[in-house]
Design a protein around this motif. Structure first.
Motif, mmCIF file in Angstrom:
data_model
loop_
_atom_site.group_PDB
_atom_site.id
_atom_site.type_symbol
_atom_site.label_atom_id
_atom_site.label_comp_id
_atom_site.label_asym_id
_atom_site.label_seq_id
_atom_site.Cartn_x
_atom_site.Cartn_y
_atom_site.Cartn_z
ATOM 1 N N GLY A 68 3.912 -0.482 5.859
ATOM 2 C CA GLY A 68 2.957 -0.034 6.867
ATOM 3 C C GLY A 68 2.786 1.478 6.871
ATOM 4 N N TRP A 69 3.883 2.223 6.773
ATOM 5 C CA TRP A 69 3.780 3.681 6.762
ATOM 6 C C TRP A 69 3.140 4.190 5.479
ATOM 7 C CZ3 TRP A 69 3.769 6.841 10.591
ATOM 8 C CH2 TRP A 69 4.437 6.527 11.773
ATOM 9 N N VAL A 70 3.414 3.530 4.345
ATOM 10 C CA VAL A 70 2.835 3.964 3.074
ATOM 11 C C VAL A 70 1.320 3.800 3.107
ATOM 12 C CG1 VAL A 70 2.698 3.510 0.600
ATOM 13 C CG2 VAL A 70 4.924 3.543 1.733
ATOM 14 N N TYR A 71 0.828 2.631 3.565
ATOM 15 C CA TYR A 71 -0.628 2.463 3.582
ATOM 16 C C TYR A 71 -1.277 3.348 4.640
ATOM 17 C CZ TYR A 71 -1.194 -0.863 7.581
ATOM 18 O OH TYR A 71 -1.247 -1.456 8.814
ATOM 19 N N PHE A 72 -0.553 3.637 5.716
ATOM 20 C CA PHE A 72 -1.070 4.568 6.719
ATOM 21 C C PHE A 72 -1.268 5.954 6.106
ATOM 22 C CE2 PHE A 72 0.093 7.906 9.800
ATOM 23 C CZ PHE A 72 -0.953 7.775 10.694
ATOM 24 N N LEU A 73 -0.287 6.424 5.324
ATOM 25 C CA LEU A 73 -0.396 7.723 4.669
ATOM 26 C C LEU A 73 -1.493 7.712 3.602
ATOM 27 C CD1 LEU A 73 3.389 8.665 4.297
ATOM 28 C CD2 LEU A 73 1.737 9.651 5.886
ATOM 29 N N ALA A 74 -1.566 6.612 2.833
ATOM 30 C CA ALA A 74 -2.592 6.526 1.780
ATOM 31 C C ALA A 74 -3.985 6.614 2.376
ATOM 32 C CB ALA A 74 -2.424 5.223 0.994
ATOM 33 N N TRP A 75 -4.219 5.882 3.460
ATOM 34 C CA TRP A 75 -5.536 5.939 4.107
ATOM 35 C C TRP A 75 -5.803 7.309 4.728
ATOM 36 C CZ3 TRP A 75 -5.464 0.443 6.645
ATOM 37 C CH2 TRP A 75 -6.102 -0.464 5.778
ATOM 38 N N SER A 76 -4.750 7.940 5.262
ATOM 39 C CA SER A 76 -4.935 9.223 5.941
ATOM 40 C C SER A 76 -5.345 10.321 4.973
ATOM 41 C CB SER A 76 -3.655 9.629 6.674
ATOM 42 O OG SER A 76 -3.358 8.717 7.721
ATOM 43 N N ILE A 77 -4.777 10.324 3.754
ATOM 44 C CA ILE A 77 -5.086 11.392 2.806
ATOM 45 C C ILE A 77 -6.226 11.015 1.858
ATOM 46 C CG2 ILE A 77 -2.730 12.260 2.876
ATOM 47 C CD1 ILE A 77 -2.203 10.953 0.221
ATOM 48 N N SER A 78 -6.764 9.795 2.027
ATOM 49 C CA SER A 78 -7.818 9.348 1.101
ATOM 50 C C SER A 78 -9.120 10.134 1.261
ATOM 51 C CB SER A 78 -8.102 7.852 1.310
ATOM 52 O OG SER A 78 -8.660 7.604 2.595
ATOM 53 N N GLY B 227 -5.602 -0.459 1.329
ATOM 54 C CA GLY B 227 -6.079 -1.811 1.623
ATOM 55 C C GLY B 227 -5.165 -2.887 1.059
ATOM 56 N N THR B 228 -4.670 -2.678 -0.170
ATOM 57 C CA THR B 228 -3.773 -3.661 -0.784
ATOM 58 C C THR B 228 -2.469 -3.774 -0.007
ATOM 59 O OG1 THR B 228 -4.715 -3.177 -2.966
ATOM 60 C CG2 THR B 228 -2.603 -4.308 -2.920
ATOM 61 N N LEU B 229 -1.894 -2.624 0.356
ATOM 62 C CA LEU B 229 -0.634 -2.648 1.104
ATOM 63 C C LEU B 229 -0.828 -3.200 2.507
ATOM 64 C CD1 LEU B 229 1.018 0.724 0.001
ATOM 65 C CD2 LEU B 229 1.524 -1.588 -0.784
ATOM 66 N N SER B 230 -1.997 -2.960 3.099
ATOM 67 C CA SER B 230 -2.276 -3.526 4.421
ATOM 68 C C SER B 230 -2.258 -5.055 4.371
ATOM 69 C CB SER B 230 -3.640 -3.033 4.922
ATOM 70 O OG SER B 230 -4.009 -3.691 6.109
ATOM 71 N N MET B 231 -2.907 -5.618 3.351
ATOM 72 C CA MET B 231 -2.892 -7.082 3.205
ATOM 73 C C MET B 231 -1.498 -7.598 2.862
ATOM 74 S SD MET B 231 -6.504 -8.023 1.344
ATOM 75 C CE MET B 231 -6.161 -7.043 -0.120
ATOM 76 N N LEU B 232 -0.746 -6.810 2.052
ATOM 77 C CA LEU B 232 0.628 -7.202 1.727
ATOM 78 C C LEU B 232 1.481 -7.258 2.982
ATOM 79 C CD1 LEU B 232 2.929 -7.785 -0.250
ATOM 80 C CD2 LEU B 232 3.218 -5.295 -0.517
ATOM 81 N N GLN B 233 1.314 -6.283 3.876
ATOM 82 C CA GLN B 233 2.084 -6.291 5.118
ATOM 83 C C GLN B 233 1.752 -7.514 5.966
ATOM 84 O OE1 GLN B 233 1.160 -3.647 8.442
ATOM 85 N NE2 GLN B 233 3.287 -2.952 8.442
#
Length: 388
Positions: free
Chosen positions: A130-140, A308-314
């Motif tokens: 959850g934190w990884v995809y949050f960071l990925a989306w934030s810096i995208s 998006g991928t990590l969000s669905m994985l979570q």
């Protein structure tokens, strides 16, 4: 004198009938399958009669409590009563406390939301994801901002996409900030869902406000750097007009108390969902017309794809860990939106590396040839930056 005695009699009777609150030490509890956890019940005042407490589970196949019922007497009503919760099967369950007789006791808040999980390791893995995809989306947002700055041009970045994006994130920020920071709206939510949790967390607010800020910076670049003949299309203007009318009507209905402000915020979130479904279409079509992805940052796409991928994985990890597949198949909106975004990211990657790779290479070759022939020309160097 008789009036004074009457007042004292009323005060005495009122004291005799003071209602005590039955409370719990926590309203959220996590229990492993075949494991246990505890919480405490306690009274805020003394009782004038004996009462029986019954602990009832919403789904008896998920948990068992020890004790499941007990007696509180007038002689023994001090301290806490420990309730042990045993996990039988993964899932979500609410434990409610019922009191008999219920004349002098309030027990509406004496409930506990229990999550029964298969694995604590999966819980922590899900949190990290959850934190990884949050960071990925934030810096995208920043690869596109940097690309615009480096090229001193926004040619290749579709304005319809930008305009839809900023409106979508503003709606998302309104929903998150309103539900988290406005007490009356939060109270409306808890009145509608008495045993629910506020779905908005601090990181949701940070992401929404940051997304508005980053998108606004990108739009500001469109007024500063070269943009060619690009503008927001008539189709996008019509869509924005429809959204504006919808939101304006919702505000008027809220002011007239026809709908609640909570409903208004939900309508804002619906606009955000609709925009998420359509916002990538203009950029994909724009790339197709130009037969090029120059100006459209592929770094943004990779980060969005990762998020998006990590969000669905979570979601899949949580569905397995809590045996809650209905969160995906019963209400597929969130999962479907994530899948839709990832599908568009894959399409953009194909456009960039497969469909229009030749056009991209041809443009770069032409630039390098021009630079070698006219070395030292400031105009050529400027062109090189814009096309690279």
């Amino acid at each position: 004198m008789s009036i004074l005695q009457y007042k004292w009699l009323l005060i005495f009777l009122a004291c005799r009938h003071v209602q005590a609150d039955l409370r719990v030490s926590t309203q959220d509890l996590t229990v492993p399958v075949n494991g246990q956890n505890t919480y405490q019940l306690y009274l805020t005042d003394e009782l004038s009669e004996d009462v029986t407490i019954l602990i009832e589970a919403q789904h008896i196949d998920l948990v068992r409590t020890e004790p499941s019922s007990f007696l509180i007497t007038r002689e023994n009503q001090t301290g806490n009563w420990t309730i042990t919760v045993l996990g039988l099967s993964a899932g979500y369950v609410t434990l409610s406390s019922n009191v008999t007789p219920s004349t002098n006791i309030i027990f509406s808040d004496a409930y506990v939301r229990v999550i029964v999980e298969k694995s604590d390791v999966l819980y922590h893995v899900s949190a990290v994801v959850g934190w990884v995809y949050f960071l990925a989306w934030s810096i995208s947002f920043y690869p596109q901002i940097y690309s615009n700055y480096k090229r001193k041009s926004v040619v290749g970045l579709n304005f319809d996409f930008l305009s839809l994006n900023i409106v979508g994130f503003i709606m998302y920020a309104l929903f998150n900030c309103g539900l988290y920071w406005i007490p009356t709206v939060e109270q409306e939510y808890f009145s509608r869902y008495p045993k629910g949790l506020n779905p908005v967390q601090v990181n949701d607010i940070f992401f929404a406000l940051h997304a508005v800020f980053a998108t606004a910076i990108t739009i500001l670049q469109c007024f500063i750097y070269e943009r060619g003949n690009q503008r927001v299309s008539t189709t996008a203007r019509i869509i924005h007009g429809a959204f504006a009318i919808f939101i304006l009507i919702s505000i008027i209905l809220s002011l007239l108390d026809t709908i609640t402000w909570l409903d208004f915020l939900y309508y804002c979130s619906y606009v955000k969902l609709a925009i998420t479904l359509i916002k990538y279409v203009p950029q994909a079509f724009y790339n197709y017309k130009r037969k090029s992805t120059v100006g459209w940052s592929i770094g943004n796409i990779f980060l969005d794809f990762t998020g998006g991928t990590l969000s669905m994985l979570q979601m899949i990890l949580n569905a397995y860990n809590y045996d809650d597949w209905e969160s995906i198949f019963g209400d597929p909106t969130k999962f479907g939106l994530g899948f839709f975004s990832v599908a568009f990211d894959i399409f953009f990657i194909i456009q960039h590396y497969v469909l229009y790779r030749r056009g991209f290479a041809t443009r770069r070759s032409a630039v390098y040839f021009s630079m070698s022939c006219f070395q030292g020309s400031s105009r050529v160097h400027e062109t090189a930056w814009r096309l690279s």
